[in-house]
Design an enzyme around this catalytic site. Sequence first.
Site, mmCIF file in Angstrom:
data_model
loop_
_atom_site.group_PDB
_atom_site.id
_atom_site.type_symbol
_atom_site.label_atom_id
_atom_site.label_comp_id
_atom_site.label_asym_id
_atom_site.label_seq_id
_atom_site.Cartn_x
_atom_site.Cartn_y
_atom_site.Cartn_z
ATOM 1 N N LYS A 1 9.876 3.040 17.122
ATOM 2 C CA LYS A 1 9.993 4.397 16.754
ATOM 3 C C LYS A 1 10.754 5.372 17.955
ATOM 4 C CE LYS A 1 5.929 3.861 13.976
ATOM 5 N NZ LYS A 1 4.502 3.791 14.077
ATOM 6 N N GLU B 1 -3.308 -4.929 11.395
ATOM 7 C CA GLU B 1 -2.675 -6.172 10.805
ATOM 8 C C GLU B 1 -3.311 -7.319 10.935
ATOM 9 O OE1 GLU B 1 0.058 -5.766 8.627
ATOM 10 O OE2 GLU B 1 0.794 -3.756 9.326
ATOM 11 N N THR C 1 0.822 -1.148 0.113
ATOM 12 C CA THR C 1 0.033 0.079 -0.011
ATOM 13 C C THR C 1 0.764 1.194 -0.072
ATOM 14 O OG1 THR C 1 -0.210 -0.112 2.508
ATOM 15 C CG2 THR C 1 -2.049 -1.035 1.203
ATOM 16 N N VAL C 2 1.857 1.410 0.849
ATOM 17 C CA VAL C 2 2.828 2.576 0.775
ATOM 18 C C VAL C 2 3.672 2.679 -0.489
ATOM 19 C CG1 VAL C 2 4.790 3.750 2.004
ATOM 20 C CG2 VAL C 2 2.875 2.400 3.356
ATOM 21 N N LYS D 1 11.089 1.038 10.283
ATOM 22 C CA LYS D 1 11.300 1.325 11.648
ATOM 23 C C LYS D 1 12.171 0.128 12.655
ATOM 24 C CE LYS D 1 6.881 1.050 11.425
ATOM 25 N NZ LYS D 1 6.095 1.494 10.552
ATOM 26 N N GLY E 1 -9.006 -1.467 8.521
ATOM 27 C CA GLY E 1 -7.681 -1.514 7.891
ATOM 28 C C GLY E 1 -6.661 -0.751 8.632
ATOM 29 N N GLY F 1 -0.903 5.017 7.167
ATOM 30 C CA GLY F 1 -1.697 5.195 5.876
ATOM 31 C C GLY F 1 -0.841 5.204 4.940
#
Lengths: 434, 434
Positions: A206, A191, A13-14, A106, A188, A303
């Site tokens: 992070k 996961e 998606t990314v 990350k 969504g 997203g």
Amino acid sequence: MEKCNVALYGCGTVGRGVAEILLGHQAGITRSIGRGIRLACVVDKRVDELRKLPLLAGIPICSDLEAPINDPEIDIVIELIGGMETAGNITEKALKAGKNVVTANKALLANRADALFKLARQRGRSIGFEASVAGGVPIIATLRDSFVAETISSIFGIVNGTCNYILSRMTDEGVSYPEALAEAREKGYAEADPTLDVEGHDSAHKLAILARLAFGINVTDNDIYCEGISHINPADIAYAGSLGYKLKLLAIGRIKDDGVELRVHPTLLHRNHPLAVVDNSINAVCIHGQAVGEVTLTGLGAGAEPTAGAVVADVCRMALGVYQEDFRLLPVFGGTETIHCIPQEQIETKYYFRLSCMDRAGVLARVAGVLGEHNISIDSCIQQGRAHQDSGYVPVVFMTHRVKEENLLNALREINSLECIDGAESVMLRVAEI
Amino acid sequence: MEKCNVALYGCGTVGRGVAEILLGHQAGITRSIGRGIRLACVVDKRVDELRKLPLLAGIPICSDLEAPINDPEIDIVIELIGGMETAGNITEKALKAGKNVVTANKALLANRADALFKLARQRGRSIGFEASVAGGVPIIATLRDSFVAETISSIFGIVNGTCNYILSRMTDEGVSYPEALAEAREKGYAEADPTLDVEGHDSAHKLAILARLAFGINVTDNDIYCEGISHINPADIAYAGSLGYKLKLLAIGRIKDDGVELRVHPTLLHRNHPLAVVDNSINAVCIHGQAVGEVTLTGLGAGAEPTAGAVVADVCRMALGVYQEDFRLLPVFGGTETIHCIPQEQIETKYYFRLSCMDRAGVLARVAGVLGEHNISIDSCIQQGRAHQDSGYVPVVFMTHRVKEENLLNALREINSLECIDGAESVMLRVAEI
């Protein structure tokens, strides 16, 4: 100027978001930065599936991990494969082949930033990683550039949108953790295997990256105390609410006289705290700098689009040739110090705990006695109503003043072993003092 | 690397803050950026007063505006004199003499950015202006660097701490505007002459700078509709509160199909809006980017330390040699377009208005009739209680649906002239749709 050639590894998606920006806004990007950026190839094992996408029409797609790295035409490798092994190898090989690398990974950086950053520096190349923390929120650039001369005393924030969404639903609707998780999956936000998110590991990854930049220290996520949200009961969110607090999963880094505190855990925040109003899948990070005071950055933390936007921002600055110098100057080089990480038992903060007490005279006195022995003083206490006939137990909620975690844990251990307490039902949560 | 020599023009509160950081954290800065920064001289007409400050012991202080500019040793001029004439001359001369300039002067940039930026570019020098908007909040760097590849559709925020403090006090305590202003003065949040702040001009200056960066357009504060807060009545803050809104002075820039809206005015924000919780002297700016979505930056907007921190961040990045390229790439060069500024009467939004109506039958019907003729539909209406005997008038509050400002103003003009309305008492406020 010649076009800058980019190889995109990983087209989920990314990755598709990145392709959409690079392909859909070519003219705009060229106008903005004065140089074209060409998506030269996509590398992904789902070759057949991707070839069907109209988005990628005309773009070479292959599953060969090596070829683009060895192609002298490629300037920048975008690594969006995720995971550690393959992603780490690609990053290493790309740097060695003279490419710059942009990554949103990350986990990789939390564990191997030291080695990878050093390698990049040796080869005169750079790693862009704005997308690795809080999606489109420019927290990496802010720490790197705007806070270059600041002494940062603390950095903390909500950096996992999945957990924040789940906690928001539990707070607003009173639903249970499994129900909120199911909703997050449907939307969504979670996961299929949500462990990395809900157990706090993603936030710890992070925090390792943020602490490295903010404090110039060499840490991995192994140095971070980590507790997730899967054990949270909506009853505690409601009690906390009646005391004026909201529950958030926070990542906290703080410089203290004797070292650094690095911790991820569900945290009660006073409702007036700026982060208390950051709900749903929004992320926010607060930085405390000696001169500038508290600066908070808020925005979409995940997203496809926000993360892709952060990837493209790094790509653009690399294509412009301005990022390389920023990367070379990162405080994580040279000044990198190893610093004492304060063990979690040694931190001091306020605590919330809920006990399941037998509904009879003298119980509170016994609990108070144990707390007193451990030098724990109580700020507030809630006991509402009598026990249900069937259990014989009532919930009693306490909020403490500031105390060392070790003392609190010792006291709770003792209290939980009292025969008038159902120790299996006890709950402890930390309260933010930030 | 050789030390970077800095001349500080203007040593008021911000200037002293800059001196404190440069002198007090010399070792830290040198360690962070790998190059020393030397405060070579202070230029200020209050020479005798400043010579008594222990802070500036050993630092040359003079009132000669020309000498440091002509000194080949000086690399960077920090302009903190304020005002237009002298500050503009110094900036121009410094750039012509080959210096880089760092300034916090929003009035100067709002009016003369185009000419000054062009001059800097011609001479291969740069102007740092992070401190000109929202103090320590790194909004300039974010627009410049992190949003380099974004299409920004809107930018809006609370950029004047004085007004935000005054409105917060009026909201929280129900005090009048003069009382809140007096408090702000006492606390040092308002100047002796607060006109620039409370009439919105300071916010308009900042909006001119932000819009230039965000949209790559050539605007001055003359292009901005500007309305301040000195006419605000606490009664309207209370009515708005009961409708679920908070009053903030917003600076708003929005790209529309037919041009750009640029306006500063008191605005009702729904209480769930992220900016609604930004109180007291805090500043916050929201940016809407096509890929990254909404990003909000919040922090101290004024005060010696945050502003000085932003000045020093620019100085450090200039000393490192990385800022010059960032400046060269500003979207305000080359692509600078003149864009149609949409006249305020042509904007469309929701409106709040309060009428002072004679307490008798048929008045509301007449008002509703006029509104209907102008195609204005009402979202909500509050009328509480009857008139006091002595006035015979009752306040009635309306919130409209979306409508063109021109229509609203025409309708109000007509309503105010009705004999059953005390037109002098009418109030109109805009409601944010952002």
